[in-house]
Write a protein that holds these residues in place. Structure first.
Motif, short mmCIF file in Angstrom:
data_model
loop_
_atom_site.label_atom_id
_atom_site.label_comp_id
_atom_site.label_asym_id
_atom_site.label_seq_id
_atom_site.Cartn_x
_atom_site.Cartn_y
_atom_site.Cartn_z
N ARG A 213 0.83 -1.21 0.00
CA ARG A 213 0.00 0.00 0.00
C ARG A 213 0.86 1.26 0.00
O ARG A 213 0.64 2.18 -0.78
N ASN A 214 1.88 1.31 0.86
CA ASN A 214 2.76 2.48 0.92
C ASN A 214 3.51 2.70 -0.39
O ASN A 214 3.68 3.83 -0.83
N ALA A 215 3.96 1.62 -1.03
CA ALA A 215 4.67 1.75 -2.30
C ALA A 215 3.76 2.31 -3.39
O ALA A 215 4.16 3.20 -4.15
N ALA B 226 -4.75 -9.86 -4.94
CA ALA B 226 -6.06 -9.60 -4.35
C ALA B 226 -6.08 -8.21 -3.71
O ALA B 226 -7.07 -7.48 -3.83
N MET B 227 -5.00 -7.83 -3.07
CA MET B 227 -4.93 -6.52 -2.45
C MET B 227 -4.99 -5.40 -3.49
O MET B 227 -5.63 -4.37 -3.27
N LEU B 228 -4.35 -5.63 -4.63
CA LEU B 228 -4.35 -4.63 -5.69
C LEU B 228 -5.73 -4.44 -6.31
O LEU B 228 -5.97 -3.44 -6.98
N LYS B 229 -6.64 -5.36 -6.07
CA LYS B 229 -8.00 -5.25 -6.62
C LYS B 229 -8.91 -4.40 -5.74
O LYS B 229 -10.05 -4.15 -6.11
N GLN B 230 -8.44 -3.96 -4.59
CA GLN B 230 -9.25 -3.11 -3.72
C GLN B 230 -9.52 -1.79 -4.43
O GLN B 230 -8.61 -1.21 -5.04
N PRO B 231 -10.76 -1.30 -4.38
CA PRO B 231 -11.15 -0.10 -5.15
C PRO B 231 -10.28 1.13 -4.91
O PRO B 231 -9.94 1.84 -5.87
N HIS B 232 -9.87 1.39 -3.67
CA HIS B 232 -9.08 2.59 -3.40
C HIS B 232 -7.66 2.49 -3.95
O HIS B 232 -7.00 3.51 -4.16
N ILE B 233 -7.19 1.28 -4.19
CA ILE B 233 -5.87 1.10 -4.79
C ILE B 233 -6.00 0.97 -6.31
O ILE B 233 -5.19 1.52 -7.06
#
Length: 84
Positions: free
Chosen positions: A24-26, A55-62
């Motif tokens: 997330r920070n990157a 899966a984390m990269l698929k989160q809408p805010h990212i």
């Protein structure tokens, strides 16, 4: 401005919170500094860490911060995130 930002997850692979924070920070740092590419290195292994990152990269805010995500052909241990 750097051409790419690299995040190696090998040292923190056991901590889910550290993995989430590092990715997330990157992404947020690259978006803020207008770096066009983030290279995430989850390693080959069993694929669980890579799947977690994807899966984390698929989160809408990212997801709204990047154009596309690709797994490097011939190197399953690397994920490239192309930012907007």
């Amino acid at each position: 401005m750097p051409e790419k930002l690299t995040v190696d997850l090998h040292p923190i692979f056991r901590s889910d919170r550290d993995i989430d924070n590092a990715v997330r920070n990157a992404i947020f740092r690259a978006a803020g500094e207008k770096v066009p590419l983030v290279e995430i290195i989850p390693g080959k292994g069993s694929g669980k860490l890579k799947n977690r990152v994807l899966a984390m990269l698929k989160q809408p805010h990212i997801k709204k911060l990047y154009r596309r995500v690709e797994v490097v052909p011939g190197n399953d241990g690397m994920v490239l995130v192309h930012l907007r």
